[in-house]
Design an enzyme around this catalytic site. Structure first.
Site, mmCIF file in Angstrom:
data_model
loop_
_atom_site.group_PDB
_atom_site.id
_atom_site.type_symbol
_atom_site.label_atom_id
_atom_site.label_comp_id
_atom_site.label_asym_id
_atom_site.label_seq_id
_atom_site.Cartn_x
_atom_site.Cartn_y
_atom_site.Cartn_z
ATOM 1 N N CYS A 164 62.075 29.415 15.076
ATOM 2 C CA CYS A 164 62.840 30.479 14.411
ATOM 3 C C CYS A 164 63.780 31.130 15.423
ATOM 4 O O CYS A 164 63.352 31.479 16.535
ATOM 5 C CB CYS A 164 61.886 31.524 13.838
ATOM 6 S SG CYS A 164 62.740 32.965 13.145
ATOM 7 N N CYS B 67 60.292 40.974 13.353
ATOM 8 C CA CYS B 67 61.463 40.459 12.640
ATOM 9 C C CYS B 67 61.724 41.270 11.375
ATOM 10 O O CYS B 67 60.839 41.903 10.805
ATOM 11 C CB CYS B 67 61.311 38.972 12.350
ATOM 12 S SG CYS B 67 60.451 38.579 10.828
ATOM 13 N N THR C 254 56.709 38.409 16.754
ATOM 14 C CA THR C 254 57.631 38.849 15.691
ATOM 15 C C THR C 254 56.941 39.225 14.388
ATOM 16 O O THR C 254 57.581 39.777 13.502
ATOM 17 C CB THR C 254 58.652 37.736 15.383
ATOM 18 O OG1 THR C 254 57.956 36.591 14.898
ATOM 19 C CG2 THR C 254 59.472 37.377 16.605
ATOM 20 N N GLU D 140 52.852 31.238 18.223
ATOM 21 C CA GLU D 140 54.050 31.927 18.707
ATOM 22 C C GLU D 140 53.795 32.579 20.058
ATOM 23 O O GLU D 140 54.658 32.556 20.949
ATOM 24 C CB GLU D 140 54.509 32.989 17.694
ATOM 25 C CG GLU D 140 55.770 33.714 18.169
ATOM 26 C CD GLU D 140 56.178 34.863 17.276
ATOM 27 O OE1 GLU D 140 55.944 34.786 16.045
ATOM 28 O OE2 GLU D 140 56.722 35.851 17.797
ATOM 29 N N HIS E 108 52.830 28.264 8.654
ATOM 30 C CA HIS E 108 51.421 28.428 8.326
ATOM 31 C C HIS E 108 51.206 28.512 6.813
ATOM 32 O O HIS E 108 50.976 29.584 6.246
ATOM 33 C CB HIS E 108 50.864 29.684 9.004
ATOM 34 C CG HIS E 108 50.497 29.455 10.434
ATOM 35 N ND1 HIS E 108 50.482 30.449 11.382
ATOM 36 C CD2 HIS E 108 50.115 28.323 11.080
ATOM 37 C CE1 HIS E 108 50.109 29.945 12.545
ATOM 38 N NE2 HIS E 108 49.892 28.666 12.389
#
Length: 319
Positions: A100, A198, A168, A130, A45
Site C-alpha cells: 500500500c 491511514c 497504519t 506490516e 487479510h
C-alpha cells in the site's frame, strides 16, 4: 424467531483504495502473465478475497524461498522487509510490489529519521506483517511499542534524538495515548502524531463511533487477523455496544439478536461488500428488516498501479 429488525450500515466501510489496488495487481498480473503467479503472504487479510484469487490461479506462499525459479512474485499490501526484496532480487525473481502506498510512506518517514541520526520507535502490533515489513525497512533497528505502558520500559541511546512512526491500521485513540506517553517521557521526540494512521482506518473508526450511538448490536465483517477490523470491534465494546467480528454471515449466532431492535453493520478495509450483503440477507431470515445506510465521509482516493502493469514493461516483458 420472528421480529422487526432495523439494520444500519456504517459509511464508509469495506475495501479501501490500498486493498482495491492490491487485488487489482494480482488480477492484472494473472491476465498479463497467466497463472500461476505467486503471492508472498495473504495479499490482504481476508480469506474470501484470498480464495477468490486462488481460484483464478494465484498461489500464496509464506516465503520467497517457496517461489519456483522465474515465477512472477507479488509482495502483499502489508509490505515486506528489505531482506525479502534482496532475496527475491538475488534469485532473479520478477517482482511486482503491491505494498500500500501509505505503508510505503511510513517506510520512507522512518528511513528519513534514521538518516538524520534519530532512533526510530514504531507504534504497532508485534508480529503483524506490516510491522515486520516496516521494522525491516528502517536501518539501525527499530524500537517497537504497543501501549503507553510499553513506553516506560524503553531504553534509548539519546533521548534528544528520537522519532516515531506508526502502523497504519491502529486505533486512533489508543495510538494518541501512546504518542502522549512518548512525548511526556521524551519531550524532544518528533513524529507525525496520528497522521500515519491511514485515512481509511480513521474514516471507518469514526463511522463506527457514529453508528454505535444508534444500535443495540454491532457486527463487524472482517478477518480475525485483520488489524483494522479488530479495532472496529473494539470501538463497539468501548462504547458499550455488544460487538462481534465475523468472517461472514455463517458465523452469525441468532442468540446475539435476543432483545435487539437495531443492528449496526460495518466491514474492515479488507472485507468485500458482497459479504455485507450476505449478512443482511441472513438477518432477513429472522424477520422483517429495514435497511438504512448512514451518511459518512466520501472517499475518492485511487492509487496508481505499478508501472510494469500499465506500460508493458512487466517482469516478463520481452521474455
Amino acid at each position: 424467531m420472528t421480529k422487526n429488525l432495523k439494520i444500519l450500515l456504517a459509511s464508509p466501510r469495506g475495501f479501501c483504495a490500498g486493498v482495491e489496488r492490491a487485488i487489482e495487481i494480482v488480477e492484472r498480473a494473472l491476465e498479463i502473465h497467466g497463472p500461476p503467479v505467486y503471492v508472498r503472504h495473504e495479499i490482504v487479510h481476508n480469506k474470501h478475497v484470498v480464495e477468490s484469487l486462488r481460484a483464478k490461479g494465484a498461489v500464496f506462499v509464506e516465503e520467497v524461498s517457496d517461489v519456483p525459479d522465474g515465477a512472477v512474485t507479488i509482495f502483499s499490501a502489508h509490505g515486506v522487509a528489505e531482506k525479502v526484496e534482496i532475496e527475491a532480487n538475488d534469485r532473479g525473481l520478477p517482482v511486482i510490489d503491491a505494498t500500500c502506498p501509505l505503508v510505503s510512506k511510513v517506510h520512507k518517514e522512518g528511513q528519513n529519521h534514521a538518516q538524520k541520526g534519530r532512533e526510530v520507535i514504531l507504534i504497532g502490533h508485534a508480529g503483524h506483517p506490516e510491522v515486520e515489513g516496516t521494522q525491516g525497512r528502517i536501518p539501525g533497528g527499530v524500537h517497537l511499542v504497543q501501549t503507553p505502558e510499553d513506553v516506560a520500559h524503553l531504553r534509548v541511546k539519546d533521548p534528544k534524538a528520537l522519532s516515531y512512526v506508526t502502523q497504519t491500521t491502529l486505533s486512533v485513540d489508543e495510538t494518541r495515548d501512546t504518542i502522549n506517553a512518548l512525548k511526556n517521557r521524551f519531550p524532544a521526540i518528533v513524529g507525525p502524531d496520528v497522521k500515519d494512521i491511514c485515512y481509511a482506518t480513521q474514516n471507518r473508526q469514526q463511522a463506527v463511533r457514529d453508528l454505535c450511538t444508534r444500535v443495540d448490536l454491532l457486527l463487524v465483517v472482517g478477518a480475525k487477523n485483520s488489524s483494522n477490523s479488530n479495532r472496529l470491534r473494539e470501538i463497539g465494546g468501548e462504547i458499550g455496544v455488544p460487538a462481534y467480528l465475523i468472517d461472514d454471515a455463517s458465523m452469525l449466532d441468532p442468540k446475539w439478536l435476543d432483545g435487539v431492535a437495531t443492528v449496526g453493520i460495518t466491514a474492515g478495509a479488507s472485507a468485500p461488500e458482497e459479504l455485507v450483503q450476505e449478512l443482511i440477507r441472513r438477518l432477513g431470515e429472522f424477520g422483517d428488516t429495514q435497511v438504512e445506510e448512514l451518511k459518512g465521509v466520501q472517499e475518492n482516493i485511487v492509487f496508481k498501479l505499478p508501472r510494469e502493469l500499465n506500460d508493458g514493461t512487466g517482469p516478463h516483458a520481452g521474455a
